[in-house]
Design an enzyme around this catalytic site. Structure first.
Site, PDB file in Angstrom:
ATOM      1  N   PHE A   1     -29.816 -56.188 -31.537  1.00  0.00           N
ATOM      2  CA  PHE A   1     -29.535 -55.117 -30.566  1.00  0.00           C
ATOM      3  C   PHE A   1     -28.987 -55.661 -29.257  1.00  0.00           C
ATOM      4  O   PHE A   1     -28.571 -54.880 -28.395  1.00  0.00           O
ATOM      5  CB  PHE A   1     -30.844 -54.362 -30.243  1.00  0.00           C
TER       6      PHE A   1
ATOM      7  N   THR B   1     -31.478 -57.120 -41.222  1.00  0.00           N
ATOM      8  CA  THR B   1     -31.548 -56.872 -39.777  1.00  0.00           C
ATOM      9  C   THR B   1     -32.317 -55.572 -39.524  1.00  0.00           C
ATOM     10  O   THR B   1     -32.249 -55.014 -38.439  1.00  0.00           O
ATOM     11  CB  THR B   1     -30.135 -56.782 -39.136  1.00  0.00           C
TER      12      THR B   1
ATOM     13  N   ARG C   1     -36.130 -54.279 -40.681  1.00  0.00           N
ATOM     14  CA  ARG C   1     -37.481 -54.629 -40.243  1.00  0.00           C
ATOM     15  C   ARG C   1     -38.017 -55.695 -41.195  1.00  0.00           C
ATOM     16  O   ARG C   1     -37.752 -55.662 -42.402  1.00  0.00           O
ATOM     17  CB  ARG C   1     -38.408 -53.405 -40.253  1.00  0.00           C
TER      18      ARG C   1
ATOM     19  N   GLU D   1     -43.315 -61.268 -37.107  1.00  0.00           N
ATOM     20  CA  GLU D   1     -42.587 -61.669 -35.893  1.00  0.00           C
ATOM     21  C   GLU D   1     -43.331 -61.369 -34.601  1.00  0.00           C
ATOM     22  O   GLU D   1     -43.073 -61.993 -33.570  1.00  0.00           O
ATOM     23  CB  GLU D   1     -41.200 -61.005 -35.850  1.00  0.00           C
TER      24      GLU D   1
ATOM     25  N   ILE E   1     -26.464 -47.668 -38.515  1.00  0.00           N
ATOM     26  CA  ILE E   1     -26.140 -49.105 -38.587  1.00  0.00           C
ATOM     27  C   ILE E   1     -25.556 -49.466 -39.957  1.00  0.00           C
ATOM     28  O   ILE E   1     -24.525 -50.154 -40.045  1.00  0.00           O
ATOM     29  CB  ILE E   1     -27.397 -49.967 -38.294  1.00  0.00           C
TER      30      ILE E   1
ATOM     31  N   ASP F   1     -32.820 -61.309 -39.165  1.00  0.00           N
ATOM     32  CA  ASP F   1     -33.002 -61.149 -37.718  1.00  0.00           C
ATOM     33  C   ASP F   1     -34.406 -60.631 -37.434  1.00  0.00           C
ATOM     34  O   ASP F   1     -34.776 -60.440 -36.282  1.00  0.00           O
ATOM     35  CB  ASP F   1     -31.945 -60.154 -37.188  1.00  0.00           C
TER      36      ASP F   1
ATOM     37  N   HIS G   1     -34.724 -61.415 -33.740  1.00  0.00           N
ATOM     38  CA  HIS G   1     -34.580 -59.994 -33.396  1.00  0.00           C
ATOM     39  C   HIS G   1     -33.648 -59.791 -32.198  1.00  0.00           C
ATOM     40  O   HIS G   1     -34.030 -59.224 -31.180  1.00  0.00           O
ATOM     41  CB  HIS G   1     -35.952 -59.362 -33.118  1.00  0.00           C
ATOM     42  N   GLN G   2     -32.430 -60.279 -32.350  1.00  0.00           N
ATOM     43  CA  GLN G   2     -31.453 -60.152 -31.265  1.00  0.00           C
ATOM     44  C   GLN G   2     -30.279 -59.259 -31.645  1.00  0.00           C
ATOM     45  O   GLN G   2     -29.301 -59.169 -30.894  1.00  0.00           O
ATOM     46  CB  GLN G   2     -30.942 -61.540 -30.851  1.00  0.00           C
TER      47      GLN G   2
END
Ligand code: NAI
Length: 340
Positions: free
Chosen positions: A297, A231, A233, A262, A154, A257, A294-295
């Site tokens: 992905f 983005t 953790r 969370e 990534i 993110d 957390h979107q």
């Protein structure tokens, strides 16, 4: 193979069923896997889990008693699994290592562009008939310096994206990628990256070594007004320290993110509930903070790959073949064992 699929959302079901082709008996469960729900795996050969399911020692004890032999993560990060204990108990752990680095890299860019050009504020204003530009001033990304922490799948795509925008890119990674240097980025020590970058983007895994990588000390090393993107953790950053830095202006923008706490918030509609997490609530008050739940992905391409790879992982194990995506127990994965 009978598989208990924990934390299932309706939008995932169609992808998993589509990729299964009837090979495995999928038992879809809405519950998150944790010590109190592990018993729901009774009768299954495998559990299939997502980012906020917890596979700690207590869960592994129950899974072993139930005869569950496989933990199939439908994500890449496995910081939520005690891989060391799983290995000792001879459970096979598999993940989906690189389902779409582009999905997360593009989301990272979306966070940066939103923050810089204040799209979140402009969108609301225009809908209310306010066409003033005050407070919406951004800056050209071209010519700015980006720092990418973790240049794996990534981070590598993110670095290439930043480079294509005409940014100077600095990278930091204990395992540098020779394909990135010198055309895409220059590898530097972490302190130098913090000192020079206008934008810092986190793409390293969460381990004991990277937990709270961003704290009051490292925030102090950054340029005044730098933008931080996470983005990776949530626990890569110490959120109260980041809030302090936002208050003083040391941090000029935050796009996240992921959030350390969370697990008790994300992936559910909580719009009718009182938000009890004061730290998270404080984050939402800043005009220069953009949070998504957390979107990163969440693209059709990534979902198809996740589902296909997960089903293939299970079939390979069932066929007695060494699953290519087996998560090996290393010192690093031992470091990242979840505490609860
Ligand atoms: P990857 O394994 O390809 O890359 C991680 C890189 O970080 C590796 O090159 C590794 O050498 C490096 N690294 C390890 N320790 C480091 C340190 N202390 N400092 C700097 N770099 C370090 O993993 P990938 O696929 O790029 O994913 C990265 C992270 O992104 C995952 O661990 C996961 O936490 C997160 N992720 C987030 C998603 C989202 O939806 N927001 C989706 C998928 C992954």
């Amino acid at each position: 193979m009978r598989v208990s699929v924990f934390s299932t959302k309706s939008y995932e079901r169609e992808f998993l069923e589509g990729a299964n082709h009837g090979r495995h008996e999928l038992v879809f469960l809405e519950a998150r896997l944790e010590p109190s729900t592990a018993v729901l795996a009774q009768g299954s050969d495998a559990v299939c889990i997502f980012v906020n399911d917890i596979v700690d020692r207590a869960v592994l004890e129950t899974l072993t008693e139930l005869g569950v032999g496989v933990i199939a993560l439908r994500c890449s990060g496995y910081n939520n699994v005690d891989v060391g204990t799983a290995s000792q108990r001879e459970l096979t752990v598999v993940n989906v290592p690189a389902y779409s680095p582009h999905a997360v890299a593009e989301h990272t860019l979306a966070l940066l562009l939103t923050l810089n050009r204040k799209i979140h504020r402009a969108w609301n204003r225009v809908r209310e008939g306010n066409f003033a530009l005050d407070g919406l001033l951004g800056y050209d990304l071209q010519g700015r310096t980006a720092g990418v922490v973790g240049t794996g799948a990534i981070g590598g795509v993110t670095a290439r994206t930043f480079s294509c925008l005409g940014m100077r890119v600095l990278g930091h990674d204990p395992s540098p990628d020779p394909e990135l240097e010198p055309d895409v980025l220059e590898y530097v020590e972490l302190d130098a990256l913090f000192a020079e970058a206008d934008i810092i983007s986190l793409h390293c895994p969460l381990t004991d070594g990277t937990r709270h990588l961003i704290d009051s000390e490292t925030l102090g090393l950054m340029k005044h007004g730098a933008t931080l993107l996470n983005t990776g953790r949530g626990a890569l950053i110490d959120t109260p320290a980041v809030i302090d830095a936002l208050k003083t202006g040391q941090l000029g923008g935050l796009g996240i993110d992921v959030y350390e706490e969370e697990a008790s918030l994300f992936f559910e509609d909580r719009s009718e509930q009182i938000l009890l997490d004061d730290t998270f609530a404080r984050l939402l008050t800043f005009p220069n903070v953009v949070v998504t739940a957390h979107q990163g992905f969440f693209t059709t391409d990534a979902m198809e790959t996740i589902a296909r790879t997960t089903m293939e992982n299970l079939s390979l194990i069932e066929g007695g073949e060494a699953a290519q995506n087996r998560v090996a127990w290393t010192d690093d994965s031992a470091d990242s064992a979840p505490s609860g």
